[in-house]
Design an enzyme around this catalytic site. Structure first.
Site, PDB file in Angstrom:
ATOM      1  N   SER A 199       7.741  34.132  61.307  1.00  0.00           N
ATOM      2  CA  SER A 199       6.940  35.239  60.789  1.00  0.00           C
ATOM      3  C   SER A 199       6.071  34.783  59.634  1.00  0.00           C
ATOM      4  O   SER A 199       6.480  33.973  58.807  1.00  0.00           O
ATOM      5  CB  SER A 199       7.840  36.383  60.313  1.00  0.00           C
ATOM      6  OG  SER A 199       7.050  37.429  59.776  1.00  0.00           O
ATOM      7  N   LYS A 250      14.280  38.443  64.373  1.00  0.00           N
ATOM      8  CA  LYS A 250      12.814  38.550  64.277  1.00  0.00           C
ATOM      9  C   LYS A 250      12.332  39.887  64.837  1.00  0.00           C
ATOM     10  O   LYS A 250      11.397  40.499  64.303  1.00  0.00           O
ATOM     11  CB  LYS A 250      12.167  37.401  65.046  1.00  0.00           C
ATOM     12  CG  LYS A 250      10.632  37.455  65.121  1.00  0.00           C
ATOM     13  CD  LYS A 250       9.982  37.527  63.754  1.00  0.00           C
ATOM     14  CE  LYS A 250       8.507  37.160  63.769  1.00  0.00           C
ATOM     15  NZ  LYS A 250       7.674  37.851  64.717  1.00  0.00           N
ATOM     16  N   HIS A 307      12.981  42.423  62.212  1.00  0.00           N
ATOM     17  CA  HIS A 307      11.947  42.203  61.185  1.00  0.00           C
ATOM     18  C   HIS A 307      10.673  42.931  61.574  1.00  0.00           C
ATOM     19  O   HIS A 307      10.074  43.638  60.764  1.00  0.00           O
ATOM     20  CB  HIS A 307      11.680  40.702  61.044  1.00  0.00           C
ATOM     21  CG  HIS A 307      10.412  40.365  60.306  1.00  0.00           C
ATOM     22  ND1 HIS A 307       9.153  40.483  60.875  1.00  0.00           N
ATOM     23  CD2 HIS A 307      10.198  39.918  59.043  1.00  0.00           C
ATOM     24  CE1 HIS A 307       8.238  40.131  60.007  1.00  0.00           C
ATOM     25  NE2 HIS A 307       8.841  39.785  58.880  1.00  0.00           N
ATOM     26  N   ASN A 308      10.252  42.793  62.825  1.00  0.00           N
ATOM     27  CA  ASN A 308       9.011  43.418  63.255  1.00  0.00           C
ATOM     28  C   ASN A 308       9.132  44.939  63.328  1.00  0.00           C
ATOM     29  O   ASN A 308       8.168  45.656  63.067  1.00  0.00           O
ATOM     30  CB  ASN A 308       8.587  42.857  64.614  1.00  0.00           C
ATOM     31  CG  ASN A 308       7.996  41.459  64.504  1.00  0.00           C
ATOM     32  OD1 ASN A 308       8.254  40.754  63.540  1.00  0.00           O
ATOM     33  ND2 ASN A 308       7.228  41.058  65.480  1.00  0.00           N
ATOM     34  N   GLU A 327       8.692  46.052  59.951  1.00  0.00           N
ATOM     35  CA  GLU A 327       7.251  45.879  59.680  1.00  0.00           C
ATOM     36  C   GLU A 327       6.450  47.079  60.188  1.00  0.00           C
ATOM     37  O   GLU A 327       5.561  47.582  59.497  1.00  0.00           O
ATOM     38  CB  GLU A 327       6.780  44.592  60.347  1.00  0.00           C
ATOM     39  CG  GLU A 327       5.302  44.302  60.261  1.00  0.00           C
ATOM     40  CD  GLU A 327       4.929  43.092  61.109  1.00  0.00           C
ATOM     41  OE1 GLU A 327       3.949  43.183  61.878  1.00  0.00           O
ATOM     42  OE2 GLU A 327       5.628  42.050  61.018  1.00  0.00           O
TER      43      GLU A 327
END
Length: 480
Positions: A129, A184, A187-188, A191
């Site tokens: 990222s 990940k 995480h997104n 986000e």
């Protein structure tokens, strides 16, 4: 001839910049792209004079690498990854390492790890990222898969990763199977929520407080020096103050239809599979979908003429505190999803370590990730971050402003779906007795789905003949 330390396949934006990052750290890199013209252009352009070698075939790429060979793929997720793996396997030797650094679905990474290991090789699915800038100057890296690969990839990955303020690399081993890509994915998802929340703060400041773009940009700059310090607030400030060649605010020229690549959607789907309430992140995902229905929205806006009730203009501090509290909810939901996945897939994720990995390099890097890491270190068995003392104090302090802002926005007919989702999650989460008892009665009434009773032992299920006309047979109890 010195063999290269690592090979990289795929010279799009992320791949190209990762290669330059590696080379700048003294790592010898071999590169390959399906279209050789792309490789040639890179070698003769940005890579010229550097310790980077380009090859026209996968065989040449593999032959150029030292043992154990490490081959990293930076290609579009999906079938392309499987095809490259099948092309690499005949060229590799036992113990060689295949790395997928794209945005693959964690289920695919789990499957590929089993498959590659069955052939005698090691497999790593790693989240990367930070976008183009992060890839070049230091991303956040989240590797998982075959743990035996970690000692070999660790020197490379930790050298190219971003460094936190204390000098710690924003890269650490996550877990087995698809753990790296799951982290990940979350995480997104966070986000998506962060971005939606910031856009709602922008909307309120513009529509209710009537600030100019420049003034909103200045507020974001100010906020970036305090509790809301983060990469997304930083770039939002720059965006709001940016003028195009004609001296106009570019933000006003940009279409209000947002795209998405799937990782936010995957977060919501997996939350549903695991039974974790991810309503804030789901709201952010659905708002992107709704934004894409531009023609329909324009038609509806002509049919429904808004007549806002009398409302008080919110204080800037109310917008700040609502954004901060909602952001805390976003992280709480994301980490709860990872906790459940860790239990379900037996990954033994280290949540303090994950928070520290995200402190720099990645898109959601922010100041309070240190507080998240400390919460998990001090309370390792905590089930939800909202139960941690730091989160409790911050939410309680922000709650009056948060309630006020959402109420004022509703009266002003200004859409704040993420702020609303966040505060309603908080209210439901902190309610000892929800109205789901009626929901269970409804299910039992029409489908004999049974219910538990508060005056009987937990795990004992009952069915009621509500009309006096039904039978005593009930459906088998189960939860999806």
């Amino acid at each position: 001839m010195n063999k290269s330390n690592i090979g990289l396949i795929g010279l799009a934006v992320m791949g190209e910049n990762l290669v330059l990052n590696m080379e700048s750290k003294g790592i010898r890199v071999s590169v390959y792209n399906r279209t050789y013209e792309v490789t040639e252009k890179f070698i003769q352009g940005r890579a010229k004079g550097k310790n980077i070698k380009g090859y026209a075939t996968l065989m040449e790429l593999v032959d150029s690498l030292e043992y154990p060979r490490m081959v990293m793929m930076m290609v579009r997720a999906g079938d392309a990854v499987d095809k490259i793996i099948d092309s690499l396997i005949p060229l590799l030797s036992p113990g060689d390492i295949i790395i997928d650094g794209g945005n693959s679905n964690f289920n695919d990474s789990s499957r590929r790890a089993v498959y590659v290991e069955s052939k005698g090789f090691l497999y790593v699915g790693t989240g990367v990222s930070g976008g183009e800038e992060g890839a070049l100057n230091g991303p956040s890296i989240m590797p998982g898969g075959s743990e035996k690969a970690w000692p070999f990839i660790k020197p490379v990955f930790q050298s190219i990763a971003a460094k936190a303020d204390d000098g710690t690399p924003c890269c650490e081993w996550v877990g087995g199977g698809g753990a790296g890509h799951f982290v990940k994915m979350v995480h997104n998802g966070i986000e998506y929520a962060d971005m939606q929340l910031i856009t709602e703060a922008y909307s309120v400041m513009k529509q209710m407080v009537h600030l100019s773009n420049q003034e909103i940009g200045e507020k974001f700059s100010e906020w970036n020096k305090g509790k809301l310090q983060s990469y997304l607030i930083e770039i939002s400030s720059l965006i709001m103050k940016y003028k195009n060649a004609e001296g106009e605010s570019l933000i006003d020229k940009i279409s209000d239809t947002a795209g998405q690549k799937g990782t936010g959607k995957w977060s919501v789907i997996n939350a549903m599979d695991l039974g974790i309430p991810l309503n804030l992140i789901a709201s952010a995902v659905f708002e992107r979908s709704l934004s894409a229905h531009k023609d329909l929205r324009c038609e509806a806006s002509g049919i429904y003429h808004r007549v806002p009730d009398t409302f008080s203009t919110p204080d800037i501090s109310e917008i700040h505190d609502s954004l901060y509290a909602s952001k805390l909810i976003s992280y709480a939901q994301g980490f709860e999803l990872m906790q459940k996945a860790s239990e379900e897939y037996k990954w033994n994720l280290n949540f303090a370590s994950i928070a520290r990995i995200w402190r720099n390099g990645c898109i959601i890097r922010s100041g309070f990730l240190n507080h998240i890491a400390e919460s998990y270190e001090n309370y390792p068995t905590i089930k939800n971050l909202l139960l941690a003392p730091y989160f409790k104090e911050e939410v309680i302090n922000a709650l009056p402003a948060w309630k006020s802002l959402v109420s004022k926005a509703v009266l002003a007919e200004v859409s704040v779906p993420a702020f609303s989702a966040a505060i309603n999650y908080f209210y439901s989460f902190t309610t000892e007795r929800l109205p789901a008892n009626l929901l269970q009665a409804q299910r039992d009434f029409f489908g004999a789905h049974t219910f538990e009773r508060v005056d009987r032992p937990k795990g004992e299920f009952f069915h009621e003949n509500w009309t006096g006309e039904g039978g005593e047979t009930s459906s088998r109890n189960y939860n999806v």
